[in-house]
Write an enzyme that holds these catalytic residues in place. Sequence first.
Site, PDB file in Angstrom:
ATOM      1  N   GLU A 124     -10.605   4.725 111.281  1.00  0.00           N
ATOM      2  CA  GLU A 124      -9.246   4.263 111.515  1.00  0.00           C
ATOM      3  C   GLU A 124      -9.157   3.794 112.960  1.00  0.00           C
ATOM      4  O   GLU A 124      -9.680   4.445 113.868  1.00  0.00           O
ATOM      5  CB  GLU A 124      -8.231   5.384 111.270  1.00  0.00           C
ATOM      6  CG  GLU A 124      -6.786   5.033 111.616  1.00  0.00           C
ATOM      7  CD  GLU A 124      -5.831   6.207 111.383  1.00  0.00           C
ATOM      8  OE1 GLU A 124      -6.087   7.002 110.465  1.00  0.00           O
ATOM      9  OE2 GLU A 124      -4.841   6.321 112.134  1.00  0.00           O
ATOM     10  N   GLU A 129       0.323   3.432 119.155  1.00  0.00           N
ATOM     11  CA  GLU A 129       1.208   4.472 118.642  1.00  0.00           C
ATOM     12  C   GLU A 129       2.044   4.991 119.804  1.00  0.00           C
ATOM     13  O   GLU A 129       1.598   5.017 120.952  1.00  0.00           O
ATOM     14  CB  GLU A 129       0.418   5.628 118.030  1.00  0.00           C
ATOM     15  CG  GLU A 129      -0.302   5.298 116.744  1.00  0.00           C
ATOM     16  CD  GLU A 129      -1.029   6.503 116.184  1.00  0.00           C
ATOM     17  OE1 GLU A 129      -0.554   7.069 115.169  1.00  0.00           O
ATOM     18  OE2 GLU A 129      -2.056   6.891 116.769  1.00  0.00           O
TER      19      GLU A 129
END
Length: 444
Positions: A124, A129
């Site tokens: 991933e 974020e």
Amino acid sequence: VWEDNFDGSSVDPLKWEFENGNGCQYGPNLCGWGNNERQWYQPQNAVVANGELTITAKQENVGGANYTSARLRTKGLADWTYGRFEMRAKLPVGQGMWPAFWMLPTTVTSIPSGGYGTWPSSGEIDIMEMVGNDPDRIHGTIHYGNECCDSLNPDGASILLSPPGTAHNDFHVYAVEWEAGTIRWYIDGVLYSTKTSWWSQGAPYPAPFDVDFHLLLNLAVGGNWPGDPDGTTSFPQDYVIDYVRVYRLPVVFDDMEQGVPSAWYSFDGSVGSGGVDANGSDLPPADGGNTSLTSVWVSGGSAGYFGGFGRNHPTEIADDLSEFRMWINPDAGQDYLLEINLQEDDNSDGNADEEFQFNCVISPAGPCAVAGGGWQLVTIPLASFFDDNSFLTGGNGVLDPVSPVNGGNGILTDIVMAVTSNTGADVTFRTDYWAFYGADTDGD
């Protein structure tokens, strides 16, 4: 190579697929999307207007959840191995907000079947974020290791936005550059993290980051990392995306990180002596890495052919690459010709058959580069290289270094830099980051 500027009136179904619900449809372990998130995803929370995509988190009861939001992905519509992935966005703030711009592998196959296994062994890449109770801190992370859940902890870094307090009110550009063996994170063009080491239970390095990944955009509410909303959290909250773009990275023939390419050589009755050395202190303002190359020729007072240096590094130049670029820092007061020679194999035997040349004139007036002008980026259209048959006489007379696997005759085998002094004076310069690009169409 791909973009969405959100110029329409709705989410483009040819570019994005909605993922709905609370994740339970993927298995009981993924209820709450594997993170104990509190939202129910639904398409109506993603609106396109005024050239922007707005994902809105709302406090409302749907599907047994207390909040709604939206989650989009390009899976099956657009997938890439390597490139630059970039988003310009404003972020929501507040306890429990969790906006993300990230990537997952498009095909996940079990290890016994030859795949890399389940998450996180399959990989991933989190491009951006942020957790809403710490809105000035942006995170970039990769996940890898064993199959869930005996896995390596997330491997990431963070950076504080500058100026602070601007995540929600101002647009910032969040990007990742992903190439074989390297992933780099940027905010507003500033590099803040580089990863070159990872592993996967399913296959040797560079797995799992060597296969197609797709993009995801979502705004989660609550979860293990940000915690749940509380009395300080206001709703609705907006995650506003101006654009998402994907670029092919340049083909880097030599970034000089290994220090010295092939040694200096002399030819055609050269006089004097020359050399090349690694230089860790004089680097260009962009793409400089850790090392440039210093080239020095002590002429002995005679003009004419001096010699040169080069690099053997077999490389394919695809049809959509149309420019050669390099950085150079020539010392003041000098006047010389730098021949840039591209040698290619034109019969697939691994040897150079023909050579294409560009004459880069370096003097106090240029025009290719200005002596004493500091670091300069030289951009040369491949169409400006001419066929030089004085040294290599084979080939078809066309610069077309494409692998036979992809329908071509052969690949680029060497780049050779040859120096000819116009005055008999010494020649010294630094050079770095030889790369092939597609044509610049947007002025960046």
